[in-house]
Design a protein around this motif. Structure first.
Motif, mmCIF file in Angstrom:
data_model
loop_
_atom_site.group_PDB
_atom_site.id
_atom_site.type_symbol
_atom_site.label_atom_id
_atom_site.label_comp_id
_atom_site.label_asym_id
_atom_site.label_seq_id
_atom_site.Cartn_x
_atom_site.Cartn_y
_atom_site.Cartn_z
ATOM 1 N N GLU A 53 1.118 -1.072 -0.043
ATOM 2 C CA GLU A 53 -0.028 0.150 -0.193
ATOM 3 C C GLU A 53 0.726 1.303 0.127
ATOM 4 N N ARG A 54 2.062 1.394 -0.581
ATOM 5 C CA ARG A 54 2.989 2.422 -0.361
ATOM 6 C C ARG A 54 2.495 3.641 -1.049
ATOM 7 N N ASP A 55 1.566 3.623 -1.980
ATOM 8 C CA ASP A 55 0.867 4.978 -2.525
ATOM 9 C C ASP A 55 -0.247 5.274 -1.648
ATOM 10 N N ASN A 56 -0.940 4.290 -0.980
ATOM 11 C CA ASN A 56 -2.184 4.919 -0.310
ATOM 12 C C ASN A 56 -1.751 5.352 1.331
ATOM 13 N N LEU A 57 -0.756 4.615 1.859
ATOM 14 C CA LEU A 57 -0.558 4.883 2.932
ATOM 15 C C LEU A 57 -0.198 6.645 3.674
ATOM 16 N N PRO A 58 0.745 7.134 2.892
ATOM 17 C CA PRO A 58 0.904 8.408 3.098
ATOM 18 C C PRO A 58 -0.253 9.370 3.108
ATOM 19 N N LYS A 59 -1.261 8.923 2.195
ATOM 20 C CA LYS A 59 -2.265 9.836 1.905
ATOM 21 C C LYS A 59 -3.350 9.492 3.179
ATOM 22 N N LEU A 60 -3.330 8.291 3.535
ATOM 23 C CA LEU A 60 -4.120 8.083 4.701
ATOM 24 C C LEU A 60 -3.730 8.743 6.232
ATOM 25 N N VAL A 61 -2.402 8.769 6.259
ATOM 26 C CA VAL A 61 -1.875 9.274 7.374
ATOM 27 C C VAL A 61 -2.212 10.691 7.432
ATOM 28 N N ASP A 62 -1.984 11.556 6.258
ATOM 29 C CA ASP A 62 -2.126 12.790 6.113
ATOM 30 C C ASP A 62 -3.904 13.232 6.481
ATOM 31 N N GLN A 63 -4.780 12.450 5.861
ATOM 32 C CA GLN A 63 -6.132 12.511 6.371
ATOM 33 C C GLN A 63 -6.435 12.380 7.627
ATOM 34 N N LEU A 64 -5.881 11.353 8.343
ATOM 35 C CA LEU A 64 -6.179 11.172 9.762
ATOM 36 C C LEU A 64 -5.595 12.322 10.559
ATOM 37 N N ALA A 65 -4.291 12.940 9.989
ATOM 38 C CA ALA A 65 -3.816 14.021 10.995
ATOM 39 C C ALA A 65 -4.465 15.178 10.862
ATOM 40 N N ALA A 66 -5.315 15.401 9.848
ATOM 41 C CA ALA A 66 -6.143 16.509 9.268
ATOM 42 C C ALA A 66 -7.342 16.346 10.450
ATOM 43 N N LEU A 67 -7.957 15.348 10.935
ATOM 44 C CA LEU A 67 -9.233 15.579 11.453
ATOM 45 C C LEU A 67 -9.158 15.914 13.020
ATOM 46 N N LEU A 105 -5.398 11.208 17.173
ATOM 47 C CA LEU A 105 -5.285 10.020 16.658
ATOM 48 C C LEU A 105 -3.879 9.433 16.893
ATOM 49 N N HIS A 106 -3.783 7.994 17.637
ATOM 50 C CA HIS A 106 -2.345 7.471 17.158
ATOM 51 C C HIS A 106 -2.692 6.329 16.084
ATOM 52 N N VAL A 107 -1.563 6.271 15.137
ATOM 53 C CA VAL A 107 -1.800 5.314 14.309
ATOM 54 C C VAL A 107 -0.771 4.163 14.232
ATOM 55 N N LEU A 108 -1.278 2.954 14.172
ATOM 56 C CA LEU A 108 -0.253 1.701 14.049
ATOM 57 C C LEU A 108 -0.601 1.065 12.944
ATOM 58 N N VAL A 109 0.632 1.133 12.084
ATOM 59 C CA VAL A 109 0.657 0.351 10.963
ATOM 60 C C VAL A 109 1.173 -0.958 11.001
ATOM 61 N N VAL A 110 0.515 -1.966 10.680
ATOM 62 C CA VAL A 110 0.827 -3.562 10.796
ATOM 63 C C VAL A 110 1.288 -4.007 9.184
ATOM 64 N N ASP A 149 8.044 3.450 8.308
ATOM 65 C CA ASP A 149 9.139 3.908 9.120
ATOM 66 C C ASP A 149 9.348 5.198 8.687
ATOM 67 N N LYS A 150 9.616 5.890 7.712
ATOM 68 C CA LYS A 150 9.663 7.125 7.321
ATOM 69 C C LYS A 150 8.747 8.141 8.051
ATOM 70 N N LEU A 151 7.481 7.462 7.715
ATOM 71 C CA LEU A 151 6.317 8.404 8.437
ATOM 72 C C LEU A 151 6.456 8.392 9.967
ATOM 73 N N ALA A 152 6.820 7.193 10.476
ATOM 74 C CA ALA A 152 6.863 7.107 12.019
ATOM 75 C C ALA A 152 8.202 8.199 12.455
ATOM 76 N N LEU A 153 9.225 8.326 11.470
ATOM 77 C CA LEU A 153 10.186 9.248 11.988
ATOM 78 C C LEU A 153 9.703 10.775 11.958
ATOM 79 N N GLU A 154 8.978 10.830 11.098
ATOM 80 C CA GLU A 154 8.361 12.492 11.173
ATOM 81 C C GLU A 154 7.488 12.618 12.216
ATOM 82 N N SER A 155 6.673 11.610 12.633
ATOM 83 C CA SER A 155 5.711 11.885 13.712
ATOM 84 C C SER A 155 5.840 10.606 14.915
ATOM 85 N N PRO A 156 6.996 10.839 15.459
ATOM 86 C CA PRO A 156 7.195 9.607 16.518
ATOM 87 C C PRO A 156 6.277 9.672 17.577
ATOM 88 N N GLN A 157 5.371 10.550 18.081
ATOM 89 C CA GLN A 157 4.697 10.656 19.223
ATOM 90 C C GLN A 157 3.242 10.108 18.778
#
Ligand code: GTP
Ligand code: MG
Length: 252
Positions: free
Chosen positions: A17-31, A35-40, A53-61
């Motif tokens: 889901e490499r193309d979809n995941l960053p978009k989803l994370v952006d959408q969730l952050a805009a709500l 929210l915390h997000v855990l990608v499996v 992992d890159k997204l997690a480095l940007e938002s470790p909290q």
């Protein structure tokens, strides 16, 4: 927004889901809900794990990644993610696909509905008034989904309109009570088995309408094996229930 819920974790299983995941994370952050997000990720060949992992480095909290070694099915990924989320102190766990089929805009209404005292889980439902499936779903896809719900309801009688829905918000204590570690099924019937355990323990499921969108990027992972499992699981659950009540009534 309701207060009262401390930590809300969205568990997102990913496989290619490499193309979809960053978009989803952006959408969730805009709500307007924190929210915390855990990608499996099941070691996706397309590198989704590294993207996560890159997204997690940007938002470790707020973003974490659970890496698993091989593709092991949606149900197993969810169970691992939910157990981790509970361990990390989540009060609410949201299940959500990574392919942008589930509208993140519905999350505030789902969390609101979960705040009612007697509600254990809220389903993002395609089949209550106001809900819909993707307009471009092929007729056989619609027919399969409608049939699956009719079939599950005829066998298990849970009174749920969208029993195979995969977008859900759970209270942590409901997940603990249904003992998710022991769930058997892996595909669509994973959703059904979770609902069934909830109803059997006398807990309440509520449905909130969502408009389900078709994935536009990446490939579906629905397989024949998953479909067969989904056809058999309601019978397995019902036979287990009937056997248990037969044992009870034959006791002196
Ligand atoms: N970690 C992990 N994630 C998975 C696995 N199988 C599917 N997923 C993810 O689970 C979510 C749902 O899978 P989809 O392929 O979209 O399945 P679907 O929604 O039934 O099918 P489509 O509507 O055709 O996309 C997506 O985020 C997938 O990446 C798996 O074996 N492991
Ligand atoms: Mg999908």
């Amino acid at each position: 927004m309701p207060d009262g819920f401390g930590k809300i974790t969205v568990v997102v299983p990913t496989y290619n889901e490499r193309d979809n995941l960053p978009k989803l994370v952006d959408q969730l952050a805009a709500l307007p809900v924190r929210l915390h997000v855990l990608v499996v990720d099941d070691n996706s060949p397309d590198g989704t794990g590294e993207v996560a992992d890159k997204l997690a480095l940007e938002s470790p909290q707020t973003l974490g990644v659970l890496h698993r070694t091989a593709k092991d099915g949606l149900g197993r990924a969810y169970i691992a993610g939910m157990l981790r989320a509970l361990d990390e102190g989540a009060d609410v766990v949201i299940q959500m696909d990574a392919d942008l089929s589930h509208p993140s805009s519905a999350i505030p209404a789902m969390v609101d509905a979960l705040a009612a005292d007697d509600v254990s889980v809220v389903l993002g439902s395609r089949y209550v008034p106001g809900g819909s499936v993707a307009g471009d779903w092929a007729w056989h896809r619609k027919a399969l989904s409608t049939w699956a719900n009719f079939y599950v309801d005829a066998i298990l009688r849970m009174g749920v309109k969208d029993a195979t829905a995969g977008f859900k918000a759970w209270r942590a204590e409901a997940l603990r009570r249904i003992d998710i570690a022991s769930i058997q099924s892996n595909g669509y019937s994973f959703q059904v088995e979770m609902n069934y355990r909830t109803v059997r323990r006398g807990m309440r499921i509520v449905e909130v309408p969502i408009c389900f969108a078709d994935r536009t990027r990446g490939e579906s992972k629905m397989s024949l094996r998953v479909q067969l499992e989904s056809a058999l699981m309601p019978w397995k659950l019902r036979l287990a229930r009937d056997a248990a009540s037969a044992r009870r009534s034959s006791r002196p």
